[in-house]
Design a protein around this motif. Sequence first.
Motif, PDB file in Angstrom:
ATOM      1  N   TYR A  96      20.709  -6.169  50.360  1.00  0.00           N
ATOM      2  CA  TYR A  96      21.873  -6.881  49.830  1.00  0.00           C
ATOM      3  C   TYR A  96      21.541  -7.527  48.489  1.00  0.00           C
ATOM      4  CZ  TYR A  96      25.168 -10.677  49.136  1.00  0.00           C
ATOM      5  OH  TYR A  96      26.076 -11.532  48.588  1.00  0.00           O
ATOM      6  N   LEU A  97      20.386  -8.184  48.397  1.00  0.00           N
ATOM      7  CA  LEU A  97      20.000  -8.811  47.138  1.00  0.00           C
ATOM      8  C   LEU A  97      19.793  -7.778  46.041  1.00  0.00           C
ATOM      9  CD1 LEU A  97      17.539 -11.589  48.329  1.00  0.00           C
ATOM     10  CD2 LEU A  97      19.880 -11.865  47.538  1.00  0.00           C
ATOM     11  N   LEU A  98      19.227  -6.626  46.404  1.00  0.00           N
ATOM     12  CA  LEU A  98      19.061  -5.559  45.414  1.00  0.00           C
ATOM     13  C   LEU A  98      20.402  -5.000  44.975  1.00  0.00           C
ATOM     14  CD1 LEU A  98      15.983  -3.603  46.789  1.00  0.00           C
ATOM     15  CD2 LEU A  98      16.129  -4.877  44.654  1.00  0.00           C
ATOM     16  N   ALA A  99      21.310  -4.816  45.916  1.00  0.00           N
ATOM     17  CA  ALA A  99      22.621  -4.250  45.581  1.00  0.00           C
ATOM     18  C   ALA A  99      23.434  -5.198  44.701  1.00  0.00           C
ATOM     19  CB  ALA A  99      23.397  -3.937  46.858  1.00  0.00           C
ATOM     20  N   THR A 100      23.314  -6.485  44.931  1.00  0.00           N
ATOM     21  CA  THR A 100      24.065  -7.451  44.125  1.00  0.00           C
ATOM     22  C   THR A 100      23.298  -7.895  42.890  1.00  0.00           C
ATOM     23  OG1 THR A 100      23.222  -9.299  45.430  1.00  0.00           O
ATOM     24  CG2 THR A 100      25.334  -8.343  46.114  1.00  0.00           C
ATOM     25  N   GLN A 101      22.102  -7.380  42.721  1.00  0.00           N
ATOM     26  CA  GLN A 101      21.216  -7.702  41.605  1.00  0.00           C
ATOM     27  C   GLN A 101      21.026  -9.201  41.448  1.00  0.00           C
ATOM     28  OE1 GLN A 101      22.749  -5.624  38.214  1.00  0.00           O
ATOM     29  NE2 GLN A 101      22.214  -3.635  39.039  1.00  0.00           N
ATOM     30  N   THR A 102      20.867  -9.847  42.605  1.00  0.00           N
ATOM     31  CA  THR A 102      20.616 -11.281  42.616  1.00  0.00           C
ATOM     32  C   THR A 102      19.131 -11.523  42.397  1.00  0.00           C
ATOM     33  OG1 THR A 102      22.399 -11.529  44.207  1.00  0.00           O
ATOM     34  CG2 THR A 102      20.881 -13.376  43.987  1.00  0.00           C
ATOM     35  N   ASN A 103      18.821 -12.407  41.474  1.00  0.00           N
ATOM     36  CA  ASN A 103      17.430 -12.741  41.202  1.00  0.00           C
ATOM     37  C   ASN A 103      17.030 -13.883  42.133  1.00  0.00           C
ATOM     38  OD1 ASN A 103      14.931 -12.955  40.129  1.00  0.00           O
ATOM     39  ND2 ASN A 103      15.584 -13.848  38.190  1.00  0.00           N
ATOM     40  N   TYR A 104      16.242 -13.563  43.160  1.00  0.00           N
ATOM     41  CA  TYR A 104      15.900 -14.557  44.163  1.00  0.00           C
ATOM     42  C   TYR A 104      14.551 -14.224  44.757  1.00  0.00           C
ATOM     43  CZ  TYR A 104      16.469 -17.659  48.170  1.00  0.00           C
ATOM     44  OH  TYR A 104      16.290 -18.637  49.091  1.00  0.00           O
ATOM     45  N   SER A 105      13.715 -15.222  44.930  1.00  0.00           N
ATOM     46  CA  SER A 105      12.433 -15.022  45.590  1.00  0.00           C
ATOM     47  C   SER A 105      12.665 -14.991  47.095  1.00  0.00           C
ATOM     48  CB  SER A 105      11.487 -16.171  45.233  1.00  0.00           C
ATOM     49  OG  SER A 105      10.289 -16.015  45.928  1.00  0.00           O
ATOM     50  N   LEU A 106      12.171 -13.979  47.744  1.00  0.00           N
ATOM     51  CA  LEU A 106      12.498 -13.749  49.149  1.00  0.00           C
ATOM     52  C   LEU A 106      11.250 -13.771  50.010  1.00  0.00           C
ATOM     53  CD1 LEU A 106      14.856 -12.973  51.017  1.00  0.00           C
ATOM     54  CD2 LEU A 106      14.324 -10.601  50.561  1.00  0.00           C
ATOM     55  N   ASN A 107      11.302 -14.562  51.077  1.00  0.00           N
ATOM     56  CA  ASN A 107      10.233 -14.607  52.059  1.00  0.00           C
ATOM     57  C   ASN A 107      10.886 -14.559  53.433  1.00  0.00           C
ATOM     58  OD1 ASN A 107       8.093 -15.101  53.743  1.00  0.00           O
ATOM     59  ND2 ASN A 107       7.440 -16.958  52.717  1.00  0.00           N
ATOM     60  N   GLY A 108      10.595 -13.524  54.201  1.00  0.00           N
ATOM     61  CA  GLY A 108      11.226 -13.362  55.504  1.00  0.00           C
ATOM     62  C   GLY A 108      10.468 -13.994  56.642  1.00  0.00           C
ATOM     63  N   GLY A 109       9.366 -14.687  56.353  1.00  0.00           N
ATOM     64  CA  GLY A 109       8.537 -15.262  57.407  1.00  0.00           C
ATOM     65  C   GLY A 109       9.281 -16.227  58.303  1.00  0.00           C
ATOM     66  N   ALA A 110      10.063 -17.122  57.705  1.00  0.00           N
ATOM     67  CA  ALA A 110      10.785 -18.121  58.508  1.00  0.00           C
ATOM     68  C   ALA A 110      11.799 -17.453  59.430  1.00  0.00           C
ATOM     69  CB  ALA A 110      11.484 -19.120  57.590  1.00  0.00           C
ATOM     70  N   GLY A 111      12.505 -16.458  58.931  1.00  0.00           N
ATOM     71  CA  GLY A 111      13.486 -15.751  59.754  1.00  0.00           C
ATOM     72  C   GLY A 111      12.833 -14.978  60.891  1.00  0.00           C
ATOM     73  N   ILE A 112      11.696 -14.347  60.615  1.00  0.00           N
ATOM     74  CA  ILE A 112      10.992 -13.592  61.652  1.00  0.00           C
ATOM     75  C   ILE A 112      10.471 -14.534  62.732  1.00  0.00           C
ATOM     76  CG2 ILE A 112       8.956 -12.161  62.101  1.00  0.00           C
ATOM     77  CD1 ILE A 112       9.409 -10.931  59.304  1.00  0.00           C
ATOM     78  N   VAL A 113       9.909 -15.667  62.322  1.00  0.00           N
ATOM     79  CA  VAL A 113       9.396 -16.641  63.291  1.00  0.00           C
ATOM     80  C   VAL A 113      10.538 -17.184  64.142  1.00  0.00           C
ATOM     81  CG1 VAL A 113       8.353 -18.922  63.518  1.00  0.00           C
ATOM     82  CG2 VAL A 113       7.350 -17.251  61.963  1.00  0.00           C
ATOM     83  N   ALA A 114      11.655 -17.540  63.497  1.00  0.00           N
ATOM     84  CA  ALA A 114      12.803 -18.081  64.236  1.00  0.00           C
ATOM     85  C   ALA A 114      13.366 -17.048  65.209  1.00  0.00           C
ATOM     86  CB  ALA A 114      13.884 -18.544  63.268  1.00  0.00           C
ATOM     87  N   ALA A 115      13.521 -15.812  64.757  1.00  0.00           N
ATOM     88  CA  ALA A 115      14.068 -14.763  65.631  1.00  0.00           C
ATOM     89  C   ALA A 115      13.131 -14.487  66.805  1.00  0.00           C
ATOM     90  CB  ALA A 115      14.307 -13.484  64.828  1.00  0.00           C
ATOM     91  N   ALA A 116      11.818 -14.487  66.556  1.00  0.00           N
ATOM     92  CA  ALA A 116      10.854 -14.252  67.638  1.00  0.00           C
ATOM     93  C   ALA A 116      10.894 -15.384  68.658  1.00  0.00           C
ATOM     94  CB  ALA A 116       9.452 -14.094  67.071  1.00  0.00           C
ATOM     95  N   CYS A 117      10.982 -16.623  68.190  1.00  0.00           N
ATOM     96  CA  CYS A 117      11.016 -17.763  69.121  1.00  0.00           C
ATOM     97  C   CYS A 117      12.305 -17.784  69.937  1.00  0.00           C
ATOM     98  CB  CYS A 117      10.851 -19.075  68.347  1.00  0.00           C
ATOM     99  SG  CYS A 117       9.202 -19.267  67.650  1.00  0.00           S
ATOM    100  N   VAL A 118      13.438 -17.529  69.282  1.00  0.00           N
ATOM    101  CA  VAL A 118      14.718 -17.483  70.008  1.00  0.00           C
ATOM    102  C   VAL A 118      14.714 -16.329  71.007  1.00  0.00           C
ATOM    103  CG1 VAL A 118      17.192 -17.027  69.725  1.00  0.00           C
ATOM    104  CG2 VAL A 118      16.047 -18.669  68.244  1.00  0.00           C
ATOM    105  N   GLY A 119      14.216 -15.167  70.587  1.00  0.00           N
ATOM    106  CA  GLY A 119      14.151 -14.014  71.487  1.00  0.00           C
ATOM    107  C   GLY A 119      13.244 -14.264  72.675  1.00  0.00           C
ATOM    108  N   ALA A 120      12.095 -14.897  72.435  1.00  0.00           N
ATOM    109  CA  ALA A 120      11.170 -15.192  73.535  1.00  0.00           C
ATOM    110  C   ALA A 120      11.782 -16.189  74.513  1.00  0.00           C
ATOM    111  CB  ALA A 120       9.850 -15.740  72.989  1.00  0.00           C
TER     112      ALA A 120
END
Length: 192
Positions: free
Chosen positions: A108-132
Amino acid sequence: MTSGRATASASAHRKRVVFVGALFVGWALAIVPTAVFQLVLDERLSTVPYFVLPTLTALSVFAGASLLAYRADAGWYRKRRNRLVGGAAGGCTGVLAGVFGFVVYSWYLLATQTNYSLNGGAGIVAAACVGAAAGYARTESDRASDRTREYLVLLLVSALSLSLAVGLVTLALAGYLAFVAETTLVGRFVDR
């Protein structure tokens, strides 16, 4: 063999299955503490002394699997097996959902050419904890646990197969591109 970890009894076989299963699940979920380390330490994770944290995570997975399989009381494990398997399946599903969400958001960020620093660590940790937590809460009965075990095995095998296939395709593509580049380069020098 009749003694130690090499025994051929049904009980010893169950312990080995628990060990191998816990090892695979633990290594699949080892991305969660590594992502937490990355969030907290950022660039310092690759410096001394912090670079050993991912290795310590892998070693703790091995130690935890060994403790669960060979040191935990059989009655304790039997009572909690369904919930542990449910939590593991939910955690693995959460990790995959977090990674998938990270990839989709990156596109999505690439398609909209949004300049943004992206780190998915927080989302992965949150999704893993909620899933567990959800998997732990939902898996109570033996029937649900059997289905969860089947799901977990299929999930881990398919994720491992997919990563192996991607690695092999990448390796083959890199080899082909290196061959083409080398023959093109040699052809230009030889023809001159």
